[in-house]
Design a protein around this motif. Structure first.
Motif, PDB file in Angstrom:
ATOM      1  N   TRP A  23       0.870  -1.232  -0.042  1.00  0.00           N
ATOM      2  CA  TRP A  23       0.108   0.201  -0.006  1.00  0.00           C
ATOM      3  C   TRP A  23       0.834   1.211  -0.063  1.00  0.00           C
ATOM      4  N   THR A  30     -13.804  -3.597  -1.509  1.00  0.00           N
ATOM      5  CA  THR A  30     -13.343  -3.956  -0.115  1.00  0.00           C
ATOM      6  C   THR A  30     -11.933  -4.262  -0.231  1.00  0.00           C
ATOM      7  N   GLN A  31     -11.508  -4.974  -1.268  1.00  0.00           N
ATOM      8  CA  GLN A  31      -9.982  -5.226  -1.300  1.00  0.00           C
ATOM      9  C   GLN A  31      -9.060  -4.234  -1.556  1.00  0.00           C
ATOM     10  N   ARG A  65      -9.137  -1.557   0.234  1.00  0.00           N
ATOM     11  CA  ARG A  65      -9.187  -0.839   1.619  1.00  0.00           C
ATOM     12  C   ARG A  65      -7.898  -1.467   2.227  1.00  0.00           C
ATOM     13  N   PRO A  66      -6.812  -0.503   2.692  1.00  0.00           N
ATOM     14  CA  PRO A  66      -5.651  -1.221   3.413  1.00  0.00           C
ATOM     15  C   PRO A  66      -6.186  -1.766   4.667  1.00  0.00           C
ATOM     16  N   THR A  67      -5.363  -2.922   4.913  1.00  0.00           N
ATOM     17  CA  THR A  67      -5.472  -3.826   5.969  1.00  0.00           C
ATOM     18  C   THR A  67      -5.475  -2.844   7.169  1.00  0.00           C
ATOM     19  N   THR A  68      -6.154  -3.463   8.295  1.00  0.00           N
ATOM     20  CA  THR A  68      -6.128  -3.046   9.706  1.00  0.00           C
ATOM     21  C   THR A  68      -4.686  -2.585  10.156  1.00  0.00           C
ATOM     22  N   LEU A 113      -3.383   0.368   8.237  1.00  0.00           N
ATOM     23  CA  LEU A 113      -4.090   1.634   8.707  1.00  0.00           C
ATOM     24  C   LEU A 113      -3.434   1.930  10.278  1.00  0.00           C
ATOM     25  N   SER A 142     -11.271   3.071   6.194  1.00  0.00           N
ATOM     26  CA  SER A 142     -11.712   1.892   6.808  1.00  0.00           C
ATOM     27  C   SER A 142     -13.320   1.323   6.708  1.00  0.00           C
ATOM     28  N   THR A 182     -13.579  -0.518  12.701  1.00  0.00           N
ATOM     29  CA  THR A 182     -14.301   0.235  11.750  1.00  0.00           C
ATOM     30  C   THR A 182     -15.677   0.596  12.570  1.00  0.00           C
ATOM     31  N   ARG A 206     -11.742  -4.293   9.295  1.00  0.00           N
ATOM     32  CA  ARG A 206     -11.467  -4.988   7.910  1.00  0.00           C
ATOM     33  C   ARG A 206     -11.179  -6.263   7.746  1.00  0.00           C
ATOM     34  N   GLU A 207     -11.287  -6.922   8.723  1.00  0.00           N
ATOM     35  CA  GLU A 207     -10.778  -8.395   9.054  1.00  0.00           C
ATOM     36  C   GLU A 207     -11.827  -9.181   9.416  1.00  0.00           C
TER      37      GLU A 207
END
Lengths: 137, 409
Positions: free
Chosen positions: A56, A103-104, A106-109, A112, A130, B119, B133-134
């Motif tokens: 990212w 959705t893909q 959006r950067p992962t948690t 972020l 997010s 979120t 997100r997960e």
């Protein structure tokens, strides 16, 4: 711009993908020049902003993220880049990510959280990314 | 009447308030849980303002409850109460957490057991649900664990979640472009064994909320939709039909079945495209310069939707990002400000881009609160004008709930 593998770690190969620079409305399009796209990738790679096979990136000028692309429907300016590589290889390409549509994209948690900790993006922007909400710079 | 404001200094990501506790998710990924009722008790105000302070921040039920109606309707008593809130407005209530929280921490500060930053969050039936997100995560917050939020976290579903909303023993889930889902909480399991069977509506949803036993999904890109449910008898449901059970506070139950999906374009024929949302008995759509409002009665098959006002407004403070409607009015988040349209009085503009904001429409005692988080503080607004407003006639807020309420306890 020819591909280059001149990086310090693992010698990845970055390829400019024509689908994201041909003006077609089937994919998001880069709006920054190719050298800056490459810089975006190299910065992302070196700061290890990557998880689960995806990297990212942000187009940072004077410590501030800037827009780097436009959505495929040309309705949204985009400021997050996503870099992907073929499984088992080190050949990467990237595209402007549309966090509202995919959705893909959006950067992962984890990413972020990294951006939050480094203050590269304000927390308010992180929240909107997010949740897939509209977010401008 | 302007809202009363309480400011808590600190750097936060999210807040929840439930059963006398304030849960603060800070930007370092910790959860600090504070004894909220005690914190308010300790706020230094004159004795004659203690009741107003309590109604404002810990016991809105004192004035919203059925038993209070004769008092708030009385002309003389109403003015006495109003005056107390107006005097409370003059108090500047700041809470410095370094001083206050040390004595009021409910169990130890803990590292959040959930992915951070998440979120969305909600608390229902003494359980905390987190969307990220997960996926979807759950942990107990019933006070019986070492930490305020149990570290034994259950994960269900691997897809990204934008928003959560719980009611009628179910969890409504806005999963972005994957659609809007409903998950029953009756079996205590979070897993989605058959993901497709829980899909209510296709679309790209960033938020969701309950309208009685129906669900509204809001979208920033495609237009919102209403999953309109109806109450049915057992014999009207076939074995393979999707149905849910409604439980009343008296313990008896009914069943509800998905009736139809309405798009906001169908609901608001003359309003153009915009951001739409719903809660309880109201559905809204906001576009560049106006808000249109529908009254919704799912049980009335002849007049399910009734057009109420269309309000013309000044230019927005940027694009509409999200919105929600509470008892006290409608809250609209724009790019650079939050605008509150109260059920009585002029609009209130709160400038600034918030990190997060939240209302608590299904709470017993905090339904008059609006939490807004900024870079260095949490602002808690308490709206106290709505106690005196005709609940059947008001337009910009949801109707005060009747005695029947489906709750999971």
């Amino acid at each position: 711009m020819p591909p280059t593998n001149d990086f310090n770690t693992d010698n990845p190969l970055y390829v400019i993908h024509p689908h994201h620079r041909n003006g077609m409305r089937t994919k998001s399009q880069w709006t920054i020049p190719q050298p800056e796209e490459m810089s975006c990738f190299s910065d992302s790679y070196l700061t290890i902003w990557r998880t689960h096979g995806a990297g990212w990136g942000l187009h940072v000028i004077n410590l501030t993220p800037n827009f780097l692309g436009i959505s495929k429907d040309q309705l949204r300016n985009l400021f997050i880049a996503k870099f992907v590589c073929k499984a088992g290889q080190q050949e990467w390409h990237g595209y402007p990510a549309d966090h509202q549509i995919h959705t893909q994209d959006r950067p992962t948690t984890e990413i972020l959280n990294s951006w939050l900790n480094s203050n590269i993006l304000p927390a308010a922007k992180i929240r909107k990314i997010s949740k897939g909400q509209p977010c401008s710079l | 009447m302007q809202p009363v404001k309480l400011t808590i200094l600190g750097k936060y990501w999210d807040s929840q308030i439930y059963a006398g506790k304030l849960y603060l998710f800070n930007l370092e990924g910790d959860i600090q849980t504070v004894r909220w009722d005690r914190l308010i008790e300790d706020v230094n105000v004159k004795g004659e303002l203690k009741l107003a302070l309590s109604c404002a921040f810990t016991q809105s039920s004192l004035l919203y409850g059925d038993g209070s109606q004769p008092f708030v309707s009385d002309i003389e008593i109403k003015e006495v109460i109003r005056k107390k809130f107006e005097l409370l407005l003059l108090e500047n209530i700041n809470i410095d957490q370094k001083i206050k929280f040390e004595n009021l921490n409910y169990k130890s500060k803990q590292q959040s057991p959930f992915p951070f930053p998440h979120t969305d969050s909600c608390i229902y039936g003494k359980k905390m649900f987190i969307g990220s997100r997960e996926g979807l995560f759950q942990a107990s917050c019933d006070g019986k664990t070492t930490y305020a939020v149990s570290t034994r976290v259950t994960k269900g579903w691997d897809s990204a979640i934008s928003s959560l909303s719980a009611s009628y023993r179910s969890l409504a889930i806005a999963a972005g472009p994957e659609g809007l889902f409903e998950k029953s909480l009756d079996d205590g399991s979070l897993s989605f064994a058959k993901k497709e069977s829980s899909l209510l509506m296709k679309g790209n949803f960033t938020s969701c909320n309950w309208l009685y036993y129906s669900i509204y999904g809001s979208s920033n890109v495609e237009g919102g939709k209403l999953a309109d449910f109806k109450q049915v008898d057992d014999e009207d449901i076939s074995e393979d039909e999707l149905f849910k059970t409604i439980y009343s506070s008296r313990g008896n139950s009914k069943k509800r079945k998905l009736n139809k999906v309405f798009t906001d374009k169908k609901l608001f024929l003359n309003s153009g495209s915009g951001y739409s949302w719903g809660n309880q008995d109201k559905i809204f759509i906001a576009n560049d310069n106006q808000i249109s409002i529908l009254k919704y009665k799912p049980w009335d098959h002849e007049n399910k939707f009734t057009a109420l006002n269309t309000l013309n407004l000044h230019a927005w403070k940027g694009q509409v990002i999200s919105a929600a409607t509470a008892l006290f009015g409608t809250v609209i988040e724009c790019e650079n400000a939050i605008v509150v349209l109260p059920t009585e009085g002029d609009p209130i503009t709160i400038p600034g881009e918030p990190i997060n904001w939240r209302i608590f429409t299904r709470s017993k005692n905090y339904e008059n609160q609006l939490h807004i988080i900024y870079d260095d503080r949490l602002e808690i607004y308490s709206f106290n004008h709505d106690y005196f407003v005709d609940q059947d006639e008001k337009v910009l807020g949801i109707r005060r709930p009747s005695t029947f309420r489906s709750r999971y306890r």
